[in-house]
Write a protein that holds these residues in place. Structure first.
Motif, PDB file in Angstrom:
ATOM      1  N   MET A   1      -9.721  91.416  41.255  1.00 19.58           N
ATOM      2  CA  MET A   1      -8.964  90.230  40.919  1.00 19.58           C
ATOM      3  C   MET A   1      -9.739  89.405  39.901  1.00 19.58           C
ATOM      4  N   SER A   2      -9.021  88.749  39.046  1.00 19.78           N
ATOM      5  CA  SER A   2      -9.683  87.928  38.029  1.00 19.78           C
ATOM      6  C   SER A   2      -9.812  86.490  38.502  1.00 19.78           C
ATOM      7  N   ALA A   3     -10.689  85.762  37.830  1.00 13.73           N
ATOM      8  CA  ALA A   3     -10.868  84.341  38.159  1.00 13.73           C
ATOM      9  C   ALA A   3      -9.577  83.579  37.923  1.00 13.73           C
ATOM     10  N   LYS A   4      -8.769  84.072  36.980  1.00  9.93           N
ATOM     11  CA  LYS A   4      -7.518  83.392  36.655  1.00  9.93           C
ATOM     12  C   LYS A   4      -6.568  83.384  37.844  1.00  9.93           C
ATOM     13  N   SER A   5      -6.496  84.468  38.591  1.00 13.07           N
ATOM     14  CA  SER A   5      -5.535  84.544  39.686  1.00 13.07           C
ATOM     15  C   SER A   5      -6.085  84.014  41.005  1.00 13.07           C
ATOM     16  N   ASP A   9     -13.259  79.938  39.557  1.00  9.50           N
ATOM     17  CA  ASP A   9     -13.879  78.878  38.767  1.00  9.50           C
ATOM     18  C   ASP A   9     -13.697  77.514  39.433  1.00  9.50           C
ATOM     19  N   ILE A  10     -12.509  77.237  39.921  1.00  4.11           N
ATOM     20  CA  ILE A  10     -12.237  75.957  40.577  1.00  4.11           C
ATOM     21  C   ILE A  10     -12.988  75.883  41.908  1.00  4.11           C
ATOM     22  N   LYS A  11     -13.062  76.990  42.626  1.00  4.38           N
ATOM     23  CA  LYS A  11     -13.793  77.001  43.900  1.00  4.38           C
ATOM     24  C   LYS A  11     -15.289  76.758  43.672  1.00  4.38           C
ATOM     25  N   LEU A  12     -15.845  77.314  42.591  1.00  4.77           N
ATOM     26  CA  LEU A  12     -17.246  77.047  42.255  1.00  4.77           C
ATOM     27  C   LEU A  12     -17.449  75.576  41.910  1.00  4.77           C
ATOM     28  N   MET A  13     -16.487  75.006  41.183  1.00  5.62           N
ATOM     29  CA  MET A  13     -16.564  73.571  40.900  1.00  5.62           C
ATOM     30  C   MET A  13     -16.503  72.774  42.201  1.00  5.62           C
ATOM     31  N   GLY A  15     -17.708  73.701  45.072  1.00  9.37           N
ATOM     32  CA  GLY A  15     -19.056  73.755  45.631  1.00  9.37           C
ATOM     33  C   GLY A  15     -19.988  72.777  44.940  1.00  9.37           C
ATOM     34  N   LEU A  16     -19.856  72.668  43.614  1.00  9.14           N
ATOM     35  CA  LEU A  16     -20.678  71.714  42.871  1.00  9.14           C
ATOM     36  C   LEU A  16     -20.347  70.273  43.257  1.00  9.14           C
ATOM     37  N   PHE A  17     -19.065  69.989  43.457  1.00  6.07           N
ATOM     38  CA  PHE A  17     -18.676  68.642  43.892  1.00  6.07           C
ATOM     39  C   PHE A  17     -19.274  68.328  45.263  1.00  6.07           C
ATOM     40  N   LEU A  18     -19.319  69.314  46.158  1.00  3.06           N
ATOM     41  CA  LEU A  18     -19.933  69.091  47.474  1.00  3.06           C
ATOM     42  C   LEU A  18     -21.424  68.786  47.340  1.00  3.06           C
ATOM     43  N   ILE A  19     -22.098  69.529  46.472  1.00  2.45           N
ATOM     44  CA  ILE A  19     -23.529  69.291  46.250  1.00  2.45           C
ATOM     45  C   ILE A  19     -23.748  67.903  45.654  1.00  2.45           C
ATOM     46  N   VAL A  20     -22.962  67.554  44.632  1.00  2.00           N
ATOM     47  CA  VAL A  20     -23.100  66.243  43.987  1.00  2.00           C
ATOM     48  C   VAL A  20     -22.821  65.123  44.984  1.00  2.00           C
ATOM     49  N   GLY A  21     -21.793  65.292  45.816  1.00  2.00           N
ATOM     50  CA  GLY A  21     -21.485  64.274  46.819  1.00  2.00           C
ATOM     51  C   GLY A  21     -22.627  64.081  47.803  1.00  2.00           C
ATOM     52  N   ALA A  22     -23.232  65.180  48.248  1.00  2.00           N
ATOM     53  CA  ALA A  22     -24.353  65.091  49.194  1.00  2.00           C
ATOM     54  C   ALA A  22     -25.573  64.438  48.536  1.00  2.00           C
ATOM     55  N   VAL A  23     -25.892  64.838  47.316  1.00  2.00           N
ATOM     56  CA  VAL A  23     -27.029  64.254  46.605  1.00  2.00           C
ATOM     57  C   VAL A  23     -26.783  62.773  46.339  1.00  2.00           C
ATOM     58  N   LEU A  67     -12.316  73.795  46.972  1.00  2.00           N
ATOM     59  CA  LEU A  67     -12.663  75.043  47.674  1.00  2.00           C
ATOM     60  C   LEU A  67     -11.434  75.718  48.260  1.00  2.00           C
ATOM     61  N   TRP A  68     -10.510  74.929  48.755  1.00  2.00           N
ATOM     62  CA  TRP A  68      -9.306  75.471  49.399  1.00  2.00           C
ATOM     63  C   TRP A  68      -8.069  75.333  48.533  1.00  2.00           C
TER      64      TRP A  68
END
Length: 140
Positions: A1-5, A9-13, A15-23, A67-68
């Motif tokens: 499956m591709s990232a497009k479907s 990419d959005i799920k990785l973002m 994860g980054l939002f969760l890290i930024v929120g915690a920091v 993430l979801w």
């Protein structure tokens, strides 16, 4: 499956939002006297601590939603990006130009464009087919 479907990419973002929120939460707790600049004002005093907590709270919500692939996360992230751009524009008018904060504004604008291009990942309904007769052609 591709990232497009699958929206990797959005799920990785997300994860980054969760890290930024915690920091962000850790920084706010470690430096409670930091004066937040918001919409061209400096928030100080006893209400400054709860006012600063909006940032990690929204980052964590956006991270979970990304993430979801929750439909509400798309709108929340666009609204919060607009909030950030408006606030920083007023801060720059009130306190002067700052190159790092200007970089934040540029990357936020690029984020909005990218997120808008990926909006169909956040819908509850599958995409409509692009082939076949149009509605205006009708059936004979």
């Amino acid at each position: 499956m591709s990232a497009k479907s699958t929206g990797v990419d959005i799920k990785l973002m997300g994860g980054l939002f969760l890290i930024v929120g915690a920091v962000d939460l850790v920084i706010i707790v470690m430096f409670p006297s930091y004066a937040l600049k918001l919409f061209g004002t400096i928030v100080t005093g006893p209400l400054s601590f709860p006012a600063k907590l909006h940032s990690p709270a929204v980052h964590l919500l956006i991270g979970y939603g990304f993430l979801w692939l929750r439909p509400w996360a798309w709108g929340l992230s666009l609204a919060y990006a607009g909030f950030g751009l408006a606030s920083e524009a007023l801060n720059q008018l009130a306190f002067g130009f700052h190159p790092v904060r200007s970089g934040f504004m540029v990357t936020t604008a690029l984020f909005i464009i990218y997120l808008y291009s990926r909006r169909r990942l956040f819908t509850d309904q599958p995409g409509m087919p692009t082939t076949g007769p149009s509605v205006s052609e009708g059936s004979h």
